[in-house]
Design an enzyme around this catalytic site. Structure first.
Site, PDB file in Angstrom:
ATOM      1  N   HIS A   1      38.858  40.587 -33.793  1.00 39.47           N
ATOM      2  CA  HIS A   1      37.968  39.508 -33.766  1.00 39.47           C
ATOM      3  C   HIS A   1      37.367  39.046 -35.022  1.00 39.47           C
ATOM      4  CE1 HIS A   1      34.936  42.560 -33.543  1.00 39.47           C
ATOM      5  NE2 HIS A   1      34.179  41.626 -33.808  1.00 39.47           N
TER       6      HIS A   1
HETATM    7  C1  UD1 Z   1      29.813  38.503 -32.926  1.00 45.59           C
HETATM    8  C2  UD1 Z   1      29.184  39.351 -34.018  1.00 45.59           C
HETATM    9  C3  UD1 Z   1      30.218  40.457 -34.385  1.00 45.59           C
HETATM   10  C4  UD1 Z   1      30.394  41.341 -33.232  1.00 45.59           C
HETATM   11  C5  UD1 Z   1      31.219  40.422 -32.159  1.00 45.59           C
HETATM   12  C6  UD1 Z   1      31.537  41.161 -31.046  1.00 45.59           C
HETATM   13  C7  UD1 Z   1      27.679  38.080 -35.665  1.00 45.59           C
HETATM   14  C8  UD1 Z   1      27.652  37.329 -37.071  1.00 45.59           C
HETATM   15  N1  UD1 Z   1      29.080  38.617 -35.281  1.00 45.59           N
HETATM   16  O1  UD1 Z   1      31.157  38.129 -33.474  1.00 45.59           O
HETATM   17  O2  UD1 Z   1      29.475  41.186 -35.401  1.00 45.59           O
HETATM   18  O3  UD1 Z   1      31.377  42.563 -33.654  1.00 45.59           O
HETATM   19  O4  UD1 Z   1      30.209  39.415 -31.965  1.00 45.59           O
HETATM   20  O5  UD1 Z   1      32.002  40.412 -30.259  1.00 45.59           O
HETATM   21  O6  UD1 Z   1      26.868  38.051 -34.821  1.00 45.59           O
HETATM   22  N2  UD1 Z   1      32.585  32.880 -27.525  1.00 45.59           N
HETATM   23  C9  UD1 Z   1      32.820  32.686 -26.228  1.00 45.59           C
HETATM   24  N3  UD1 Z   1      32.152  33.015 -25.510  1.00 45.59           N
HETATM   25  C10 UD1 Z   1      31.402  34.262 -25.567  1.00 45.59           C
HETATM   26  C11 UD1 Z   1      31.045  34.493 -26.880  1.00 45.59           C
HETATM   27  C12 UD1 Z   1      31.644  34.027 -28.082  1.00 45.59           C
HETATM   28  O7  UD1 Z   1      33.832  32.012 -26.005  1.00 45.59           O
HETATM   29  O8  UD1 Z   1      30.914  34.685 -24.647  1.00 45.59           O
HETATM   30  C13 UD1 Z   1      33.281  32.167 -28.657  1.00 45.59           C
HETATM   31  C14 UD1 Z   1      32.216  31.370 -29.386  1.00 45.59           C
HETATM   32  O9  UD1 Z   1      32.542  30.207 -29.004  1.00 45.59           O
HETATM   33  C15 UD1 Z   1      32.912  31.315 -30.723  1.00 45.59           C
HETATM   34  C16 UD1 Z   1      33.631  32.529 -30.955  1.00 45.59           C
HETATM   35  O10 UD1 Z   1      33.818  33.074 -29.861  1.00 45.59           O
HETATM   36  O11 UD1 Z   1      33.897  30.363 -30.986  1.00 45.59           O
HETATM   37  C17 UD1 Z   1      32.745  33.677 -31.930  1.00 45.59           C
HETATM   38  O12 UD1 Z   1      31.316  33.880 -31.328  1.00 45.59           O
HETATM   39  P1  UD1 Z   1      30.377  34.493 -32.218  1.00 45.59           P
HETATM   40  O13 UD1 Z   1      29.086  35.061 -31.333  1.00 45.59           O
HETATM   41  O14 UD1 Z   1      29.940  33.257 -32.996  1.00 45.59           O
HETATM   42  O15 UD1 Z   1      30.567  35.686 -33.035  1.00 45.59           O
HETATM   43  P2  UD1 Z   1      31.733  36.683 -32.630  1.00 45.59           P
HETATM   44  O16 UD1 Z   1      33.077  36.524 -33.399  1.00 45.59           O
HETATM   45  O17 UD1 Z   1      31.970  37.107 -31.302  1.00 45.59           O
END
Ligand code: UD1
Length: 376
Positions: A206
């Site tokens: 991820h």
């Molecule tokens: C975040 C953390 C990372 C951790 C990871 C675990 C930061 C900078 N990064 O990254 O350290 O290892 O979480 O998962 O805080 N999304 C969904 N549903 C959700 C959550 C996210 O669809 O419940 C999608 C969002 O719309 C986005 C993507 O996933 O497009 C990334 O989500 P985001 O929370 O920005 O960062 P992660 O990559 O999950």
């Protein structure tokens, strides 16, 4: 009554806060308030962890959701300032390195509320990783720096942190793992997936640096497909990765390989049931590097560096980078029975939550428990 606020936001936070919350409730008279920022909001990325880990429902849910780093961090800060002013905590406790962590650190520091950082001192030394920036800033601001391993103490001392603020408490995530293992073992996860114990691999991806660039992601998927030519590979797909695979037209990697099995993100217990019996794990997650070391399962970390070197020095982790040839070669070695062996590091013993609870009590001048954390 003295009050501690805990912040959770994203998936890797829940298993760290659960044991701290439980130990504080059992051993101290402190009042606890649990705030969920809502950085992760899907049922499978968040809600299921509360029930799996026995974490009470959050007292406050901020519903922040997705956005750019600045948007997510700024929105969280605005909401947390309001909540901190309303609840007036004596201590704010943050875990890990996600955007919710650094947002809470900035707000509590500016309101002069003491801040504890659990999992302090980890460094990848790569400022290209958003989590590294979050770690450095949070540690700079924290009054209590609670470290999971001795290398983290060394990093903090090198950065000039006052040794009195550094407390080696061990790895709190392993508290959750040890407390949940028996329940996880009873789930029919392998049976439902048609897998034999130690007869499959697990993969998770991820990190933006691995999944946002089509060339890197394509190379990783080709290496994983090679593993799937030898052994089934279960791949719980993070929402970010799912989106990127679809956008970059990489779905064919799965269509060509019935042994490469994408599944939805799993709950904590289900995933533990899966990982604990795996022959090999391929991942870019930080937490999974530690969990595999605690479980004694060989792990290939698909990144150029790790902020958790103890998992390499003492544990089962090998950092193999993102070059597909190198990954194939390391995976072949592991599948041929030459996977890395290791031992469980000091204080990864299931009692870190208790050490933290006792430390918080002493810090806040309330009744003390009996466990001592080691000073740096
Ligand atoms: C975040 C953390 C990372 C951790 C990871 C675990 C930061 C900078 N990064 O990254 O350290 O290892 O979480 O998962 O805080 N999304 C969904 N549903 C959700 C959550 C996210 O669809 O419940 C999608 C969002 O719309 C986005 C993507 O996933 O497009 C990334 O989500 P985001 O929370 O920005 O960062 P992660 O990559 O999950």
């Amino acid at each position: 009554m003295k009050k501690v606020i805990h912040i959770v936001g994203a998936r890797p936070n829940f298993m760290k806060v659960a044991p701290i919350h439980r130990a504080i409730a059992a051993r101290t008279p402190l009042q606890q308030i649990l705030i969920h920022t809502g950085q992760h909001y899907d049922v499978k990325m968040s809600d299921v962890f509360f029930s799996d880990l026995g974490l009470p429902a959050p007292d406050v849910h901020l519903g922040i959701g997705s956005g750019s780093h600045a948007q997510q961090t700024a929105k969280t800060m605005i909401e947390l300032e309001r909540v901190f002013l309303e609840h007036k905590p004596d201590l704010v406790s943050v875990v890990g390195d996600v955007n919710s962590t650094v947002a809470a650190a900035l707000v509590s520091s500016k309101l002069a509320i003491p801040l504890a950082h659990v999992e302090a001192g980890l460094r990848s030394n790569s400022r290209h990783q958003p989590e590294e920036i979050n770690r450095v800033v949070t540690d700079r601001l924290a009054d209590l720096l609670l470290t999971p391993s001795r290398d983290a103490d060394v990093n903090l001392l090198k950065e000039g942190v006052d040794p009195e603020r550094i407390h080696f408490v061990g790895n709190v995530m392993i508290d959750s793992l040890l407390a949940s293992k028996e329940r996880a073992d009873q789930l029919p996860v392998l049976k439902n997936l048609g897998l034999a114990p130690h007869g499959y691999a697990v993969c998770t991806l991820h990190r933006p640096s691995n999944v946002d660039d089509p060339r890197v992601l394509g190379g990783l998927l080709s290496a994983i497909a090679h593993v799937a030519s030898r052994i089934p590979v279960v791949f719980p797909v993070h929402p970010r990765t799912r989106k990127m695979i679809a956008e970059q037209g990489l779905n064919s990697a799965f269509e060509r390989n019935p042994n490469l099995r994408p599944v939805d993100p799993m709950g904590y217990l289900e995933f533990l049931a899966l990982t604990s019996q795996a022959r090999l794990i391929l991942t870019d997650s930080g937490g999974l590097q530690e969990e595999t070391t605690a479980l004694g399962v060989p792990c290939l970390t698909l990144r150029e560096q790790t902020e958790r070197p103890i998992t390499v020095e003492e544990g089962t982790n090998e950092v193999v980078g993102t070059d597909p040839d190198r990954i194939r070669e390391a995976a072949d070695r592991a599948l041929n029975g030459q996977g890395k062996k290791g031992r469980v590091p000091e204080y990864w013993d299931g009692r870190s939550g208790e050490r933290i609870a006792d430390l918080f009590s002493r810090f806040l001048g309330v009744e003390q428990g009996s466990f001592q954390a080691a000073s740096a």
